[in-house]
Design an enzyme around this catalytic site. Structure first.
Site, PDB file in Angstrom:
ATOM      1  N   ARG B 117       0.805  -1.231   0.000  1.00 24.65           N
ATOM      2  CA  ARG B 117       0.000   0.000   0.000  1.00 24.65           C
ATOM      3  C   ARG B 117       0.831   1.272   0.000  1.00 24.65           C
ATOM      4  O   ARG B 117       0.377   2.318   0.457  1.00 24.65           O
ATOM      5  CB  ARG B 117      -0.994   0.014   1.167  1.00 24.65           C
ATOM      6  CG  ARG B 117      -1.995  -1.139   1.099  1.00 24.65           C
ATOM      7  CD  ARG B 117      -3.215  -0.923   1.965  1.00 24.65           C
ATOM      8  NE  ARG B 117      -4.055  -2.102   1.904  1.00 24.65           N
ATOM      9  CZ  ARG B 117      -3.956  -3.126   2.744  1.00 24.65           C
ATOM     10  NH1 ARG B 117      -3.073  -3.092   3.728  1.00 24.65           N
ATOM     11  NH2 ARG B 117      -4.758  -4.166   2.622  1.00 24.65           N
ATOM     12  N   LYS B 139       1.809  11.468 -11.076  1.00 28.70           N
ATOM     13  CA  LYS B 139       0.848  10.619 -11.794  1.00 28.70           C
ATOM     14  C   LYS B 139       1.506   9.294 -12.150  1.00 28.70           C
ATOM     15  O   LYS B 139       2.607   9.266 -12.690  1.00 28.70           O
ATOM     16  CB  LYS B 139       0.385  11.307 -13.072  1.00 28.70           C
ATOM     17  CG  LYS B 139      -0.731  12.292 -12.844  1.00 28.70           C
ATOM     18  CD  LYS B 139      -1.405  12.585 -14.172  1.00 28.70           C
ATOM     19  CE  LYS B 139      -2.501  13.613 -14.017  1.00 28.70           C
ATOM     20  NZ  LYS B 139      -3.109  13.943 -15.322  1.00 28.70           N
ATOM     21  N   GLU B 181       6.209  18.063 -25.553  1.00 28.11           N
ATOM     22  CA  GLU B 181       5.771  18.440 -24.203  1.00 28.11           C
ATOM     23  C   GLU B 181       6.416  19.753 -23.752  1.00 28.11           C
ATOM     24  O   GLU B 181       5.833  20.504 -22.973  1.00 28.11           O
ATOM     25  CB  GLU B 181       6.100  17.321 -23.195  1.00 28.11           C
ATOM     26  CG  GLU B 181       5.268  16.039 -23.347  1.00 28.11           C
ATOM     27  CD  GLU B 181       3.850  16.132 -22.769  1.00 28.11           C
ATOM     28  OE1 GLU B 181       3.437  17.213 -22.306  1.00 28.11           O
ATOM     29  OE2 GLU B 181       3.144  15.092 -22.809  1.00 28.11           O
ATOM     30  N   LYS B 223       5.175  23.028 -14.348  1.00 28.89           N
ATOM     31  CA  LYS B 223       4.397  21.913 -13.827  1.00 28.89           C
ATOM     32  C   LYS B 223       4.249  22.009 -12.310  1.00 28.89           C
ATOM     33  O   LYS B 223       3.171  21.798 -11.760  1.00 28.89           O
ATOM     34  CB  LYS B 223       5.070  20.591 -14.211  1.00 28.89           C
ATOM     35  CG  LYS B 223       4.251  19.384 -13.785  1.00 28.89           C
ATOM     36  CD  LYS B 223       4.467  18.196 -14.658  1.00 28.89           C
ATOM     37  CE  LYS B 223       3.468  17.104 -14.301  1.00 28.89           C
ATOM     38  NZ  LYS B 223       3.667  15.900 -15.102  1.00 28.89           N
ATOM     39  N   GLU B 233      -5.616  16.747  -9.436  1.00 29.37           N
ATOM     40  CA  GLU B 233      -6.339  17.081 -10.665  1.00 29.37           C
ATOM     41  C   GLU B 233      -7.839  17.246 -10.454  1.00 29.37           C
ATOM     42  O   GLU B 233      -8.655  16.636 -11.151  1.00 29.37           O
ATOM     43  CB  GLU B 233      -6.049  16.032 -11.752  1.00 29.37           C
ATOM     44  CG  GLU B 233      -6.467  16.516 -13.130  1.00 29.37           C
ATOM     45  CD  GLU B 233      -5.847  15.703 -14.259  1.00 29.37           C
ATOM     46  OE1 GLU B 233      -4.638  15.632 -14.344  1.00 29.37           O
ATOM     47  OE2 GLU B 233      -6.618  15.156 -15.065  1.00 29.37           O
ATOM     48  N   ARG B 237      -5.143  21.473 -12.589  1.00 31.01           N
ATOM     49  CA  ARG B 237      -4.108  20.602 -13.130  1.00 31.01           C
ATOM     50  C   ARG B 237      -4.439  20.098 -14.533  1.00 31.01           C
ATOM     51  O   ARG B 237      -3.559  19.694 -15.283  1.00 31.01           O
ATOM     52  CB  ARG B 237      -3.876  19.421 -12.181  1.00 31.01           C
ATOM     53  CG  ARG B 237      -2.757  18.520 -12.638  1.00 31.01           C
ATOM     54  CD  ARG B 237      -2.290  17.554 -11.586  1.00 31.01           C
ATOM     55  NE  ARG B 237      -1.235  16.730 -12.143  1.00 31.01           N
ATOM     56  CZ  ARG B 237      -0.443  15.935 -11.437  1.00 31.01           C
ATOM     57  NH1 ARG B 237      -0.590  15.871 -10.138  1.00 31.01           N
ATOM     58  NH2 ARG B 237       0.486  15.231 -12.012  1.00 31.01           N
ATOM     59  N   ASN B 241      -2.986  18.955 -19.536  1.00 29.37           N
ATOM     60  CA  ASN B 241      -3.424  18.056 -20.598  1.00 29.37           C
ATOM     61  C   ASN B 241      -3.688  18.774 -21.913  1.00 29.37           C
ATOM     62  O   ASN B 241      -4.282  18.187 -22.823  1.00 29.37           O
ATOM     63  CB  ASN B 241      -4.680  17.307 -20.159  1.00 29.37           C
ATOM     64  CG  ASN B 241      -4.379  16.291 -19.081  1.00 29.37           C
ATOM     65  OD1 ASN B 241      -3.341  15.647 -19.104  1.00 29.37           O
ATOM     66  ND2 ASN B 241      -5.279  16.177 -18.121  1.00 29.37           N
ATOM     67  N   HIS B 244      -3.837  16.979 -25.224  1.00 32.66           N
ATOM     68  CA  HIS B 244      -3.822  15.549 -24.917  1.00 32.66           C
ATOM     69  C   HIS B 244      -5.098  14.810 -25.300  1.00 32.66           C
ATOM     70  O   HIS B 244      -5.068  13.599 -25.489  1.00 32.66           O
ATOM     71  CB  HIS B 244      -3.526  15.321 -23.427  1.00 32.66           C
ATOM     72  CG  HIS B 244      -2.060  15.432 -23.096  1.00 32.66           C
ATOM     73  ND1 HIS B 244      -1.351  16.599 -23.286  1.00 32.66           N
ATOM     74  CD2 HIS B 244      -1.168  14.526 -22.607  1.00 32.66           C
ATOM     75  CE1 HIS B 244      -0.088  16.411 -22.909  1.00 32.66           C
ATOM     76  NE2 HIS B 244       0.051  15.169 -22.499  1.00 32.66           N
ATOM     77  N   HIS B 248      -4.184  11.556 -27.181  1.00 26.31           N
ATOM     78  CA  HIS B 248      -4.546  10.206 -26.742  1.00 26.31           C
ATOM     79  C   HIS B 248      -5.364   9.487 -27.809  1.00 26.31           C
ATOM     80  O   HIS B 248      -5.215   8.286 -28.018  1.00 26.31           O
ATOM     81  CB  HIS B 248      -5.301  10.254 -25.417  1.00 26.31           C
ATOM     82  CG  HIS B 248      -4.409  10.528 -24.245  1.00 26.31           C
ATOM     83  ND1 HIS B 248      -4.885  10.944 -23.025  1.00 26.31           N
ATOM     84  CD2 HIS B 248      -3.062  10.438 -24.117  1.00 26.31           C
ATOM     85  CE1 HIS B 248      -3.864  11.102 -22.199  1.00 26.31           C
ATOM     86  NE2 HIS B 248      -2.751  10.805 -22.832  1.00 26.31           N
ATOM     87  N   HIS B 261       4.312   9.559 -27.841  1.00 26.59           N
ATOM     88  CA  HIS B 261       3.381  10.401 -27.101  1.00 26.59           C
ATOM     89  C   HIS B 261       3.600  11.900 -27.347  1.00 26.59           C
ATOM     90  O   HIS B 261       2.668  12.628 -27.685  1.00 26.59           O
ATOM     91  CB  HIS B 261       3.487  10.082 -25.608  1.00 26.59           C
ATOM     92  CG  HIS B 261       2.641  10.960 -24.748  1.00 26.59           C
ATOM     93  ND1 HIS B 261       1.260  10.959 -24.819  1.00 26.59           N
ATOM     94  CD2 HIS B 261       2.968  11.889 -23.813  1.00 26.59           C
ATOM     95  CE1 HIS B 261       0.777  11.843 -23.951  1.00 26.59           C
ATOM     96  NE2 HIS B 261       1.789  12.415 -23.333  1.00 26.59           N
TER      97      HIS B 261
END
Lengths: 362, 362
Positions: B117, B139, B181, B223, B233, B237, B241, B244, B248, B261
């Protein structure tokens, strides 16, 4: 039959309610219907025919039914749940309803915590064990080859509905398994509960719904207080693992699913109390015998030899010692134990002298 | 050659430092050696022969080397990493070192967040994309059949070591992917960075290490500011994206791994700027042309037709639209977009008129 419904509020970072009592699945239904988000229901093949209808869900496309049993707490099934959520078009405002016992709750809440990095989970525990323990507090997990619950997260539910009516249908072995955790809850934080259990074993084994509602409420109360102080198990929360270092080793060496978790915990409690006595930690010298007598009356093995016979497993002492070295509570190969001084006073992170430990495993 | 090392502090709930510059892998080594906990290193077959030694690790038993590429961001490999951690006897005080690009960072930090955990992760990003973006902010993810990054968590690293020397060895396609990016970072929060990029494309493509150190620092700075305001997010935040939703969809329809990417993000930025213009959101009308020209100089496709030709993929408009419906940014099947007003002023959660959207996909 009285229909008392009880509510316990859990004031974690994100607070939520645990609603307990006969018929609360109807309230779960209303709770789910009020929400705008899409959802799926995760349940197992035993629970589905009994209680899915009680949740008022006719749309079978939203329901994923997995095999019952500890083997389902695997990566394979975790991925299956997540794929099902994606196939159902769930988004970040969606949620998952976990209808079933501890396996369903642990697997479902882990899937919810991972899907799109976290959607909400509604817990509808249908076993005694999941009602008194695993549905509350936010621990999620699947098993690894190397051990139980080794992969997981902390993800509090947004609501818990513990319908005590569902306890009537449990097989007695499954019911007893829950009683192991009930006795643990009493030991770590509720003196009165232990006395009630001792004084009302017959009503308890008859599954008197009113008594069960009270017991679930008391156990959730013990857990709530500890989880609120230590949501992510930095320290105090480890108390909840009383008996579990032994239990996890037993479950692993016997082969997961052979000895039900709460039964192993029950036997583990006796071992932990005996170790507490021998190491000089125990102040209340009456506890080992009281707990042994109570567990025995409830039908839970009070020693390893009894457990070995009952489940027809060898459980060699050496293998148990090995298994304990990878327990999450340990650090660098030294198993750690939770020892008892008296009811409500429990010491975490204890080491045990190797000789004393080996003796426990005879 | 100057050896400037820079440090950006990220003040998330658990603060950490991002150390940037040539040779910082040596500092990573010192950082790792100082810690008492056991650890494993996760890396890939491309990175291992180049940089594992730079980390000063001789004990190969601690190193898990996986295949490079997006296909490794799977449940299969996640379980493999977790099994490896368990086999290495890692406990709660242990940690994982992610040495590699975005795939290694995302996979390794997800494994770290799940093992018992949650154990700590040290990020040692070795690609431009992971240095400027994915190694910072916490992330984590693996892909599902249904889409990219659909399963993951938020789990901040305890330290990030971005050694800009490693950028010299990147294939030019991989380097360009990072530049996509970089341009995104400039658009959402650093006007000066965009001007620097436009004015120093040749030095940039020559991978001038001093310039790269400054660029990585600036991107991490953009960032950091956003992640500090919105760690999980909930709103702000989402700005990160930008481009994106398009990217994606492109990656998915082309087949993961076909279009890198950051390249898809670069093309996505142009589409997002054009949509911003057509929907009337854009105030700074010079941006689409400036960004198109910059990306073109950097070798990134500035339109879908160019991208289709370059990667020899069909990318039918209808398929792109379908793919966008399951993007994490969407709710209930409606794709959401991030639109630009001017540099540093970006609107999240925008819907686009279907006609306008279809037009973008011609």
């Amino acid at each position: 039959m009285n229909n008392t419904q009880r509510t316990v509020r859990v004031l974690t970072q994100r607070p939520y309610e645990v609603v307990i009592g006969p018929g609360v699945l109807e309230r779960a239904q209303a709770f789910i219907e009020r929400r705008s988000g899409a959802f799926i229901v995760l349940t197992d093949e035993n629970v589905e025919p009994l209680y899915l209808e009680g949740l008022g869900l006719s749309d079978k496309e939203r329901v994923l039914t997995v095999p019952p049993g500890e083997g389902t707490k695997s990566f394979e099934h975790l991925e299956r749940v997540l794929d099902f959520m994606a196939a159902g078009g769930l988004d970040r405002a969606s949620f998952l309803v976990a209808l079933g016992g501890g396996v369903i709750g642990d697997l479902g809440s882990l899937a919810a915590s991972l899907y799109m990095r976290g959607v909400e989970v509604v817990q509808c525990p249908t076993t005694l064990l999941s009602q008194v323990d695993s549905s509350v507090g936010g621990k999620t997990a699947v098993n690894l080859q190397a051990g139980k619950n080794l992969a997981g997260s902390f993800h509090q539910p947004c609501a818990v509905f513990a319908d005590t009516r569902t306890l009537a249908s449990l097989e007695s072995e499954e019911f007893r398994s829950g009683l192991g955790e009930v006795v643990k809850s009493a030991l770590i934080g509720d003196k009165e509960l232990l006395a009630r259990l001792e004084g009302e074993t017959i009503a308890l084994l008859d599954r008197d719904p009113e008594l069960l509602g009270e017991i679930v409420e008391r156990c959730v109360g013990v857990k709530r207080a500890i989880v609120e102080r230590d949501e992510r198990e930095a320290g105090d929360r480890k108390k909840l693992n009383l008996g579990h270092t032994f239990a996890h080793a037993i479950e692993r060496v016997a082969g997961y699913g052979t000895v039900p978790h709460g039964i192993a915990v029950g036997t583990g409690l006796v071992l932990a109390l005996e170790a507490s006595q021998q190491s000089g930690t125990l102040r209340d010298g009456t506890l080992p015998e009281r707990v042994r007598r109570l567990l025995d009356t409830l039908g839970i093995p009070v020693s390893l030899p009894v457990l070995r016979r009952r489940y027809d497993v060898a459980l060699p002492g050496e293998d148990l010692l090995d298994a304990m070295r990878l327990d999450k509570k340990g650090t660098a190969g030294m198993p750690r134990f939770i020892l008892v001084a008296e009811i409500g006073e429990v010491a975490v992170d204890c080491e045990l002298e190797p000789g004393l430990l080996a003796q426990r495993f005879e």
